[in-house]
Motif scaffolding. Structure first.
Motif, PDB file in Angstrom:
ATOM      1  N   SER A   6       0.824  -1.220   0.000  1.00  0.00           N
ATOM      2  CA  SER A   6       0.000   0.000   0.000  1.00  0.00           C
ATOM      3  C   SER A   6       0.850   1.259   0.000  1.00  0.00           C
ATOM      4  CB  SER A   6      -0.940   0.005   1.201  1.00  0.00           C
ATOM      5  OG  SER A   6      -1.950  -0.935   1.002  1.00  0.00           O
ATOM      6  N   ILE A   7       1.975   1.215   0.681  1.00  0.00           N
ATOM      7  CA  ILE A   7       2.863   2.381   0.680  1.00  0.00           C
ATOM      8  C   ILE A   7       3.408   2.605  -0.730  1.00  0.00           C
ATOM      9  CG2 ILE A   7       5.090   3.260   1.496  1.00  0.00           C
ATOM     10  CD1 ILE A   7       4.448   1.967   4.200  1.00  0.00           C
ATOM     11  N   PHE A   8       3.819   1.533  -1.388  1.00  0.00           N
ATOM     12  CA  PHE A   8       4.333   1.679  -2.750  1.00  0.00           C
ATOM     13  C   PHE A   8       3.234   2.121  -3.708  1.00  0.00           C
ATOM     14  CE2 PHE A   8       7.536  -1.431  -1.089  1.00  0.00           C
ATOM     15  CZ  PHE A   8       8.604  -0.536  -1.112  1.00  0.00           C
ATOM     16  N   ILE A   9       2.016   1.614  -3.522  1.00  0.00           N
ATOM     17  CA  ILE A   9       0.900   2.034  -4.369  1.00  0.00           C
ATOM     18  C   ILE A   9       0.684   3.536  -4.247  1.00  0.00           C
ATOM     19  CG2 ILE A   9      -1.626   1.932  -4.620  1.00  0.00           C
ATOM     20  CD1 ILE A   9      -1.423  -1.074  -3.989  1.00  0.00           C
ATOM     21  N   ILE A  10       0.659   4.027  -3.039  1.00  0.00           N
ATOM     22  CA  ILE A  10       0.389   5.449  -2.831  1.00  0.00           C
ATOM     23  C   ILE A  10       1.573   6.312  -3.313  1.00  0.00           C
ATOM     24  CG2 ILE A  10       1.203   5.889  -0.472  1.00  0.00           C
ATOM     25  CD1 ILE A  10      -1.614   7.043   0.073  1.00  0.00           C
ATOM     26  N   LEU A  11       2.787   5.785  -3.230  1.00  0.00           N
ATOM     27  CA  LEU A  11       3.950   6.518  -3.722  1.00  0.00           C
ATOM     28  C   LEU A  11       3.991   6.547  -5.259  1.00  0.00           C
ATOM     29  CD1 LEU A  11       6.760   5.327  -1.272  1.00  0.00           C
ATOM     30  CD2 LEU A  11       5.673   7.582  -1.365  1.00  0.00           C
ATOM     31  N   PHE A  12       3.578   5.449  -5.908  1.00  0.00           N
ATOM     32  CA  PHE A  12       3.622   5.382  -7.367  1.00  0.00           C
ATOM     33  C   PHE A  12       2.424   6.064  -8.028  1.00  0.00           C
ATOM     34  CE2 PHE A  12       6.104   1.121  -7.040  1.00  0.00           C
ATOM     35  CZ  PHE A  12       7.269   1.816  -6.767  1.00  0.00           C
ATOM     36  N   SER A  13       1.357   6.262  -7.288  1.00  0.00           N
ATOM     37  CA  SER A  13       0.131   6.810  -7.855  1.00  0.00           C
ATOM     38  C   SER A  13       0.334   8.123  -8.617  1.00  0.00           C
ATOM     39  CB  SER A  13      -0.927   6.986  -6.756  1.00  0.00           C
ATOM     40  OG  SER A  13      -2.132   7.426  -7.318  1.00  0.00           O
ATOM     41  N   PRO A  14       1.061   9.103  -8.088  1.00  0.00           N
ATOM     42  CA  PRO A  14       1.229  10.358  -8.849  1.00  0.00           C
ATOM     43  C   PRO A  14       1.947  10.166 -10.185  1.00  0.00           C
ATOM     44  CG  PRO A  14       1.911  10.654  -6.567  1.00  0.00           C
ATOM     45  CD  PRO A  14       1.671   9.189  -6.763  1.00  0.00           C
ATOM     46  N   PHE A  15       2.782   9.145 -10.309  1.00  0.00           N
ATOM     47  CA  PHE A  15       3.518   8.916 -11.555  1.00  0.00           C
ATOM     48  C   PHE A  15       2.671   8.196 -12.594  1.00  0.00           C
ATOM     49  CE2 PHE A  15       6.668   9.000  -8.118  1.00  0.00           C
ATOM     50  CZ  PHE A  15       7.382  10.122  -8.512  1.00  0.00           C
ATOM     51  N   PHE A  16       1.877   7.234 -12.149  1.00  0.00           N
ATOM     52  CA  PHE A  16       1.061   6.452 -13.069  1.00  0.00           C
ATOM     53  C   PHE A  16      -0.303   7.096 -13.324  1.00  0.00           C
ATOM     54  CE2 PHE A  16       4.073   3.222 -11.769  1.00  0.00           C
ATOM     55  CZ  PHE A  16       4.252   2.472 -12.919  1.00  0.00           C
ATOM     56  N   LEU A  58      13.324  -9.966   1.752  1.00  0.00           N
ATOM     57  CA  LEU A  58      13.705  -9.058   0.678  1.00  0.00           C
ATOM     58  C   LEU A  58      12.948  -9.395  -0.609  1.00  0.00           C
ATOM     59  CD1 LEU A  58      15.586  -6.701  -0.033  1.00  0.00           C
ATOM     60  CD2 LEU A  58      17.303  -8.390  -0.687  1.00  0.00           C
ATOM     61  N   ALA A  59      12.776 -10.684  -0.884  1.00  0.00           N
ATOM     62  CA  ALA A  59      12.012 -11.101  -2.061  1.00  0.00           C
ATOM     63  C   ALA A  59      10.556 -10.650  -1.950  1.00  0.00           C
ATOM     64  CB  ALA A  59      12.085 -12.624  -2.225  1.00  0.00           C
ATOM     65  N   VAL A  60       9.980 -10.737  -0.771  1.00  0.00           N
ATOM     66  CA  VAL A  60       8.605 -10.283  -0.577  1.00  0.00           C
ATOM     67  C   VAL A  60       8.513  -8.765  -0.762  1.00  0.00           C
ATOM     68  CG1 VAL A  60       6.703 -10.111   1.088  1.00  0.00           C
ATOM     69  CG2 VAL A  60       7.993 -12.232   0.891  1.00  0.00           C
ATOM     70  N   LEU A  61       9.530  -8.036  -0.358  1.00  0.00           N
ATOM     71  CA  LEU A  61       9.559  -6.586  -0.562  1.00  0.00           C
ATOM     72  C   LEU A  61       9.589  -6.252  -2.058  1.00  0.00           C
ATOM     73  CD1 LEU A  61       9.648  -3.864   0.912  1.00  0.00           C
ATOM     74  CD2 LEU A  61      12.141  -3.988   0.784  1.00  0.00           C
ATOM     75  N   VAL A  62      10.386  -6.984  -2.820  1.00  0.00           N
ATOM     76  CA  VAL A  62      10.410  -6.783  -4.275  1.00  0.00           C
ATOM     77  C   VAL A  62       9.045  -7.111  -4.866  1.00  0.00           C
ATOM     78  CG1 VAL A  62      11.418  -7.614  -6.450  1.00  0.00           C
ATOM     79  CG2 VAL A  62      12.892  -7.134  -4.493  1.00  0.00           C
ATOM     80  N   MET A  63       8.396  -8.172  -4.363  1.00  0.00           N
ATOM     81  CA  MET A  63       7.053  -8.524  -4.818  1.00  0.00           C
ATOM     82  C   MET A  63       6.076  -7.389  -4.535  1.00  0.00           C
ATOM     83  SD  MET A  63       3.772  -9.496  -3.598  1.00  0.00           S
ATOM     84  CE  MET A  63       4.256  -9.435  -1.919  1.00  0.00           C
ATOM     85  N   ALA A  64       6.217  -6.747  -3.379  1.00  0.00           N
ATOM     86  CA  ALA A  64       5.315  -5.647  -3.027  1.00  0.00           C
ATOM     87  C   ALA A  64       5.477  -4.485  -4.008  1.00  0.00           C
ATOM     88  CB  ALA A  64       5.582  -5.183  -1.599  1.00  0.00           C
ATOM     89  N   VAL A  65       6.697  -4.197  -4.403  1.00  0.00           N
ATOM     90  CA  VAL A  65       6.941  -3.135  -5.389  1.00  0.00           C
ATOM     91  C   VAL A  65       6.302  -3.511  -6.726  1.00  0.00           C
ATOM     92  CG1 VAL A  65       8.731  -1.977  -6.752  1.00  0.00           C
ATOM     93  CG2 VAL A  65       9.043  -2.283  -4.292  1.00  0.00           C
ATOM     94  N   MET A  66       6.488  -4.764  -7.160  1.00  0.00           N
ATOM     95  CA  MET A  66       5.908  -5.202  -8.435  1.00  0.00           C
ATOM     96  C   MET A  66       4.382  -5.189  -8.390  1.00  0.00           C
ATOM     97  SD  MET A  66       8.349  -5.749 -10.488  1.00  0.00           S
ATOM     98  CE  MET A  66       9.578  -4.684  -9.781  1.00  0.00           C
ATOM     99  N   TYR A  67       3.822  -5.602  -7.266  1.00  0.00           N
ATOM    100  CA  TYR A  67       2.367  -5.591  -7.110  1.00  0.00           C
ATOM    101  C   TYR A  67       1.841  -4.156  -7.174  1.00  0.00           C
ATOM    102  CZ  TYR A  67      -2.227  -6.265  -4.952  1.00  0.00           C
ATOM    103  OH  TYR A  67      -3.561  -6.247  -4.677  1.00  0.00           O
ATOM    104  N   ALA A  68       2.539  -3.237  -6.543  1.00  0.00           N
ATOM    105  CA  ALA A  68       2.125  -1.832  -6.564  1.00  0.00           C
ATOM    106  C   ALA A  68       2.178  -1.267  -7.979  1.00  0.00           C
ATOM    107  CB  ALA A  68       2.999  -1.010  -5.621  1.00  0.00           C
TER     108      ALA A  68
END
Length: 189
Positions: A6-16, A58-68
Motif C-alpha cells: 500500500s505504501i508503494f501504491i500510494i507513492l507510485f500513484s502520482p507517476f502512473f 527481501l524477495a517479498v519486498l520486491v514482490m510488493a513493489v511489483m504488485y504496486a
C-alpha cells in the motif's frame, strides 16, 4: 513486508495516475495500516539476521513493489480494458509461466491420483480464492481506486491472527491486539 504494498501504491500513484488525488486521510490510513502490521510482527522483525529468512523477506519486498506497479498500471488503463479480460489474461499469463517453470525444473512430470475431495478443494481455490478474488480486485481498482484495493494487505494478518485465536486456540499477545486495533483504525480512514 507484504503490507508495504500500500505504501508503494500510494507513492507510485502520482507517476502512473496523476489525476487520482490522494487525500490526507488515505495517506494516514496507509501509514497507520503499515504501522499496525509492523506492531503485530515486531518480535519477528527484530530477530532477523542476514540469513535465508532475510533474503526471503527481501524477495517479498520486491514482490510488493511489483504488485504496486501492476496495481497502478491496471488503474491507469482500467477505462479501456474490461475487468474480466484483465483478470483472464493475468491468470492465463500466470498459468503459462508456471507451466514453463515446472517443465524446466520438475524432475519428472508425474501427476498424483486425486480423490474427489482434493479436486473439490482445487476447484474451490481456483474459482473463489483466485478467480473471483482477482475479478473483485480489478473491479475495485477500476471503480474505487488503486489505493483502496491495496488496503486488503492490512486485513490478511488480522484475519490470520483471529483465525489462530479461534481455530487453534492460540493466545493473543499484546502487540497483536495493539496492531489489530491500529489496522482497524487505518481501514476506517
Amino acid at each position: 513486508i507484504n503490507s508495504s504494498t500500500s505504501i508503494f501504491i500510494i507513492l507510485f500513484s502520482p507517476f502512473f495516475n496523476p489525476k487520482d488525488k490522494i487525500p490526507l486521510t488515505q495517506w494516514l490510513g496507509v501509514l497507520l495500516g503499515f504501522a499496525g502490521v509492523a506492531v503485530i510482527f515486531w518480535p519477528d522483525i527484530m530477530h532477523t539476521e542476514l540469513t535465508l529468512h532475510f533474503f526471503g523477506m527481501l524477495a517479498v519486498l520486491v514482490m510488493a513493489v511489483m504488485y504496486a506497479i501492476s496495481n497502478q498500471w491496471a488503474r491507469r488503463f482500467s477505462a479501456q480494458v474490461d475487468v474480466r479480460a484483465n483478470a483472464f489474461y493475468q491468470l492465463l499469463g500466470s498459468a503459462v509461466m508456471m507451466l514453463i517453470i515446472s517443465l524446466i525444473f520438475d524432475k519428472q512430470l508425474v501427476l498424483p491420483a486425486f480423490g474427489y475431495k482434493a479436486v473439490l478443494g482445487i476447484l474451490y481455490l481456483a474459482i473463489f480464492s483466485t478467480g473471483l478474488a482477482i475479478l473483485m480486485n480489478y473491479w475495485i481498482i477500476k471503480h474505487v481506486g488503486g489505493v483502496q484495493s491495496g488496503a486488503i494487505v492490512f486485513i490478511s494478518p488480522l484475519v490470520a491472527i483471529v483465525l489462530d485465536w479461534i481455530v487453534l486456540k492460540q493466545s493473543l499477545a499484546l502487540n497483536q491486539l495493539l496492531g489489530g486495533v491500529i489496522i482497524l483504525l487505518a481501514v476506517v480512514l
